[in-house]
Structures are given as structure tokens and as C-alpha cells.
Design an enzyme around this catalytic site. Structure first.
Site, short mmCIF file in Angstrom:
data_model
loop_
_atom_site.label_atom_id
_atom_site.label_comp_id
_atom_site.label_asym_id
_atom_site.label_seq_id
_atom_site.Cartn_x
_atom_site.Cartn_y
_atom_site.Cartn_z
N ILE A 160 0.97 -1.30 -0.04
CA ILE A 160 -0.05 -0.08 0.01
C ILE A 160 0.94 1.23 -0.03
CG2 ILE A 160 -1.77 1.51 1.40
CD1 ILE A 160 -2.88 -1.44 2.21
N ASP A 179 11.04 2.58 6.16
CA ASP A 179 10.43 0.95 6.66
C ASP A 179 11.60 0.32 7.10
OD1 ASP A 179 8.25 -0.71 4.32
OD2 ASP A 179 9.82 -1.77 5.68
N SER A 236 -3.73 1.60 8.69
CA SER A 236 -3.26 0.19 8.69
C SER A 236 -3.91 -0.70 9.83
CB SER A 236 -1.81 0.44 8.93
OG SER A 236 -1.33 0.90 10.29
N ASP A 261 -9.07 5.17 9.69
CA ASP A 261 -9.83 4.14 9.23
C ASP A 261 -9.91 2.79 10.09
OD1 ASP A 261 -11.50 2.83 7.00
OD2 ASP A 261 -9.88 1.62 6.47
N GLU A 266 -13.03 -2.49 17.01
CA GLU A 266 -13.96 -2.46 16.07
C GLU A 266 -15.05 -3.35 16.22
OE1 GLU A 266 -11.89 -2.60 12.24
OE2 GLU A 266 -10.43 -1.24 12.79
N HIS A 288 -13.34 1.23 8.60
CA HIS A 288 -12.35 0.25 8.20
C HIS A 288 -12.78 -0.22 6.79
CE1 HIS A 288 -9.44 -3.21 9.50
NE2 HIS A 288 -9.15 -2.79 8.23
N GLY A 290 -11.00 1.15 3.90
CA GLY A 290 -9.83 1.54 3.31
C GLY A 290 -9.92 0.77 2.06
N GLY A 291 -10.20 -0.88 2.09
CA GLY A 291 -9.86 -1.96 1.09
C GLY A 291 -11.28 -2.11 0.54
N1 LIG Z 1 -8.00 -0.22 6.08
C1 LIG Z 1 -8.15 -1.23 5.40
O1 LIG Z 1 -9.22 -1.46 4.89
C2 LIG Z 1 -6.86 -2.00 5.15
C3 LIG Z 1 -6.91 -2.69 3.98
C4 LIG Z 1 -5.86 -3.43 3.67
C5 LIG Z 1 -4.79 -3.66 4.22
N2 LIG Z 1 -4.72 -2.70 5.44
C6 LIG Z 1 -3.75 -2.79 6.31
O2 LIG Z 1 -2.72 -1.86 5.81
C7 LIG Z 1 -1.21 -2.31 6.31
C8 LIG Z 1 -0.26 -2.21 5.09
O3 LIG Z 1 -0.65 -3.35 4.07
P1 LIG Z 1 0.33 -3.80 3.05
O4 LIG Z 1 -0.48 -4.79 2.16
O5 LIG Z 1 0.83 -2.60 2.44
O6 LIG Z 1 1.55 -4.62 3.75
P2 LIG Z 1 2.81 -4.81 3.68
O7 LIG Z 1 3.00 -6.13 4.36
O8 LIG Z 1 3.05 -5.20 1.92
O9 LIG Z 1 3.44 -3.46 4.03
C9 LIG Z 1 4.05 -3.41 5.31
C10 LIG Z 1 5.36 -2.71 5.41
O10 LIG Z 1 5.45 -2.15 6.42
C11 LIG Z 1 6.69 -2.31 6.96
N3 LIG Z 1 7.02 -2.23 8.36
C12 LIG Z 1 6.52 -3.16 9.36
N4 LIG Z 1 6.52 -2.37 10.57
C13 LIG Z 1 7.24 -1.13 10.51
C14 LIG Z 1 7.57 -0.29 11.41
N5 LIG Z 1 7.38 -0.13 12.71
N6 LIG Z 1 8.13 0.84 10.86
C15 LIG Z 1 8.32 0.75 9.53
N7 LIG Z 1 7.91 -0.04 8.39
C16 LIG Z 1 7.34 -1.01 9.06
C17 LIG Z 1 6.97 -3.79 6.57
O11 LIG Z 1 8.63 -3.98 6.33
C18 LIG Z 1 6.37 -3.84 4.94
O12 LIG Z 1 7.22 -3.28 4.03
C19 LIG Z 1 -1.62 -3.69 7.03
O13 LIG Z 1 -1.46 -3.39 8.33
C20 LIG Z 1 -3.08 -4.15 6.60
O14 LIG Z 1 -3.48 -4.96 7.69
C21 LIG Z 1 -5.82 -2.11 5.90
#
Ligand SMILES: NC(=O)c1ccc[n+]([C@@H]2O[C@H](COP(=O)([O-])OP(=O)(O)OC[C@H]3O[C@@H](n4cnc5c(N)ncnc54)[C@H](O)[C@@H]3O)[C@@H](O)[C@H]2O)c1
Length: 406
Positions: A160, A179, A236, A261, A266, A288, A290-291
Site C-alpha cells: 500500500i 520502512d 493500517s 480508518d 472495532e 475500516h 480502506g480496502g
Molecule cells: N484499511 C483497510 O481497509 C486495509 C486494507 C488492507 C490492508 N490494510 C492494512 O494496511 C497495512 C499495510 O498493508 P500492506 O498490504 O501494504 O502490507 P505490507 O506487508 O505489504 O507492507 C507493510 C510494510 O510495513 C513495514 N513495516 C512493518 N513494521 C514497520 C515499522 N514499525 N516501521 C516501518 N515499517 C514497518 C514492512 O517492512 C512492510 O514493508 C497492514 O497493516 C494491513 O493490514 C488495511
């Protein structure tokens, strides 16, 4: 020809209004599909699951050990969502039932919502809209900004975060990111340290994953380290942010606006939602979602059904959340055996001995293990018969055995 087991069509049960793309894919592959718009409670699921080979759910249906036990023909479960928390994965593994989900297909939807919210926060659109609904016409440029030329700080540059990076750069924003993993910068984005990012970003947005170490990643100290009047987004996980600290910073003006979000608690659905962030101006709260777009649902429907169909046909367990990841290149017409067992020494030898004693040649094989599970895929030089299946199932520590055509 349609896939069958003991003369009947294999049945797929899809719950919770899973995208029609999934039902179409299963039907096109010759499966019998029963689709329902809602989730099922445990007693109904236990009843329904008895003759089901593949079960598809989204995020509401709880698949308990009792439901898995009742699903005597169950081969695989598809979570048409990211979360698999409501599936008793240990019980599924004990029965050798593969569980698949889709952690990717809604990432574009989240990135687009984040970009939209950044613009709405910087233009103070929500307070203006709230005033208009209350009959107040307050035309003012005070505190409203273009995003062009501002710095976006992305914490978590995964699927994302990196897509948002592209979108924000296309809008003329400068992007910096932090990251914990070594990830490749996209476009002109620049990797910086966490504290550096907080001190330089006009907008900070969190896209870290849900690992437990990220609990309370962002609290009073981190807000204090942000630029005065910067905006903040979290799409997130709810537990990553201290909402009391965020509310205090919004009220003091330290943070100029926020879009949230995801929440520490929740509710399932309906009224009664409470948050310390409610009724604070320039705060966008969304449940929630976002997706949650129709495009994401379609993509998820296509992705998970394709994974399940591939697993059913070839045994490929790549990306399964519980089985060992095992893949063996598939050639149409192969005689394939798929054997899930406890991860103890001697299983392959026992299988190989049975095959060797019958003069059956192993054309190729693959094995992988994960925790206490082992999974082997074999291609042999002739169709397996009921007697061979019985003998292979009797190998000690066998959990499940499938063969194409048996
Ligand atoms: N709001 C929504 O509806 C919705 C929908 C999909 C995903 N999400 C959430 O969004 C978040 C990101 O999803 P994604 O698919 O991009 O995940 P992803 O695993 O592709 O990316 C997450 C990134 O965060 C990095 N990371 C982890 N902890 C960290 C920290 N403390 N500091 C810096 N970087 C850190 C990881 O190395 C990774 O590159 C997840 O928590 C997921 O659950 C929310």
C-alpha cells in the site's frame, strides 16, 4: 470433464456475498456451486458443510473446530479477505485442509482512499461540509493548502505504502518513507530515518503491517516529533496508534487534521461505535473501509478462486496460510498424488517403498514442511487405484491423501 469424487460433483459453498467472479470460475471448472449472501452461524454451517469440498467465506463467518470436524469432504477453505482470524487454522491443519486468503488485491483501494483523504484534510473539506450541512456559508482560504510541493512521509513502504508513493508523486508531492525492511524506493521517493521523517513531513501516513511489535508504534512522543500543523493518517491497524494522544494533539492544534480508518476496538456492525476522535473538527473517520471497493472484491474473488482451483487440480499450496508451501510443475495428464502428513522422519521412504513394491515409477516429486506438517506431491507413471490409495492412507502419520482421478 467436471471434477468428481466417488461419482458426484465436488461442491463449493460460497458465503457472505463473495464476488460472482468466484462462482463463475468454479462453475467454469466444472464444480457445483452454492452461493449465499450472508454468513452462517455455527449450527447452520455444521449442517451445510457436510457434503462440501471447498468453503469460501469473507470476514464474518466463524469456522470453528466443530465446523471443520463436520466437513468430512472438506479439502480447502478460501478466505476472500485478508484476515483469517475467524478460521480455526489449527483444526484445519490437523485435518490437512488448506486455507488460502488474499493479502494483496485491495491495496490499490487503500492507497486511493489515503490520497483522497490527504487532499480533503489539507483543504479542510470536512469542517466546511459540516458547517454547510448546518446552514453556515464560510468561504475562507485560511488553513487550506494544495498538496503540490508538500512532503508526504510514508511509514511502512509495502504494497500500500509504495502505491501511495506513486500516486502522491503524480500529484506533485515530495515523498519520503521509512520502512524497517530494505525496500526499493519508487520514482523520486527517498528513504529516511523514522524521526527524520516525522520532523520533515507535512503529512504522515501509516501503512505498517499488523505484527505485534507495532502495538503503540505511534504515541505522544511521535506526535510531538511531528512538524507543527502536519496532518496524520492511519489506514493500517488500530492498535498501532494511541488515540488519546492523537485526540489531544488535534485539540491543541499540534496536528491539523487526521484520517483514521482503523480502530483499537472495532464493532462487528451497527450503532454504538465510540471513539475519543469523534466530534473533533477536520477528522475523517471511516469504518475500516480502506480496502472495501467493488473492484477489490472482484479482484479478491478472482485471486482466491484461482488459488483454490490450482490447489484442487495440481496441489500447489503456494501462499496457503497453513500448509507447507509446495509446488510441483504440472503437466496435463499427469498421475498426481498429494500427501499431507505429520512432519516426522521416514514418511517419504514408506510411500516410496509402497510405490516401488508395485513397480510404479516416480516421475517427479516435491516435499516441504512447515511446523508439524509435511506435504509431498508425486507424479507417478500410472493412474492410482483404490487399493493403492488405501495402502498409502495407511502409512503411519498420514493426515490426508488426494489423487487426481480417485
Ligand atoms: N484499511 C483497510 O481497509 C486495509 C486494507 C488492507 C490492508 N490494510 C492494512 O494496511 C497495512 C499495510 O498493508 P500492506 O498490504 O501494504 O502490507 P505490507 O506487508 O505489504 O507492507 C507493510 C510494510 O510495513 C513495514 N513495516 C512493518 N513494521 C514497520 C515499522 N514499525 N516501521 C516501518 N515499517 C514497518 C514492512 O517492512 C512492510 O514493508 C497492514 O497493516 C494491513 O493490514 C488495511
Amino acid at each position: 470433464m467436471a471434477p468428481t469424487r466417488r461419482g458426484g460433483f465436488l461442491k463449493v459453498l460460497l458465503l457472505e456475498n463473495i464476488s460472482a467472479a468466484a462462482a463463475q470460475a468454479f462453475r467454469a471448472a466444472g464444480y457445483e456451486v452454492e452461493a449465499h449472501g450472508s454468513a452462517l452461524e455455527e449450527p447452520q454451517l455444521v449442517e451445510k458443510i457436510r457434503d462440501v469440498s471447498v468453503l469460501g467465506v469473507r470476514s464474518k463467518t466463524r469456522i470453528s473446530a466443530a465446523a471443520i470436524e463436520a466437513g468430512k469432504k472438506l479439502v480447502a477453505v478460501g478466505a476472500f479477505s485478508i484476515g483469517v482470524d475467524k478460521i480455526d487454522r489449527a483444526a484445519a491443519s490437523d485435518r490437512g485442509i488448506a486455507v488460502f486468503n488474499d493479502p494483496h488485491s485491495n491495496s490499490r483501494s487503500v492507497a486511493e482512499l489515503a490520497l483522497g483523504e490527504i487532499i480533503l484534510l489539507l483543504r479542510r473539506t470536512f469542517p466546511a461540509s459540516t458547517e454547510m450541512h448546518a446552514g453556515v456559508w464560510n468561504k475562507s482560504a485560511a488553513g487550506a493548502h494544495e498538496v503540490r510541493g508538500l512532503t508526504l512521509g510514508i511509514v511502512g513502504y509495502g504494497k500500500i505504502g509504495s502505491q501511495l508513493s506513486d500516486l502522491a508523486e503524480a500529484m506533485g508531492m515530495r515523498v519520503v518513507f521509512y520502512d524497517t525492511a530494505h525496500v526499493l524506493a519508487r520514482g523520486n521517493a527517498r528513504a529516511v530515518e523514522f524521526r527524520e521523517l516525522l520532523g520533515m513531513a507535512d503529512v504522515v501516513t501509516l501503512h505498517v503491517d499488523g505484527k505485534k511489535e507495532n502495538q503503540d508504534l505511534f504515541g505522544a512522543e511521535e506526535f510531538a516529533a511531528m512538524k507543527k500543523s502536519a496532518c496524520f493518517l492511519n489506514l493500517s491497524r488500530g492498535f498501532v496508534v494511541d488515540h488519546d494522544a492523537l485526540a489531544a494533539c488535534l485539540k491543541s492544534g499540534k496536528v491539523a487534521g487526521a484520517a483514521v480508518d482503523v480502530f483499537p476496538h472495532e464493532p462487528e456492525s451497527g450503532a454504538g461505535f465510540k471513539s475519543v476522535l469523534q466530534a473533533i473538527p477536520n477528522v475523517i473517520l471511516t469504518p475500516h473501509v480502506g480496502g472495501s471497493t467493488e473492484e477489490a472484491q472482484q479482484n479478491i474473488g478472482r485471486f482466491v478462486s484461482a488459488k483454490l482451483l490450482d490447489y484442487l487440480k495440481t496441489g500447489d499450496s503456494t501462499l496457503s496460510v497453513n500448509l507447507p508451501q509446495c509446488h510441483l510443475e504440472y503437466e496435463e495428464g499427469s498421475y498426481r498424488l498429494m500427501h499431507i502428513h505429520h512432519n516426522v522422519p521416514g514418511i517419504l521412504r514408506a510411500i516410496n517403498d509402497i510405490l516401488g513394491d508395485r513397480g510404479i515409477n516416480i516421475e517427479r516429486q516435491a516435499l516441504n514442511t512447515r511446523g508439524n506438517l509435511g506435504y509431498a506431491i508425486y507424479d507417478i507413471n500410472r493412474e492410482c487405484d483404490a487399493e493403492l490409495m488405501t495402502e498409502l492412507r495407511a502409512v503411519p502419520h498420514t493426515i490426508a491423501l488426494r489423487a487426481k482421478g480417485c
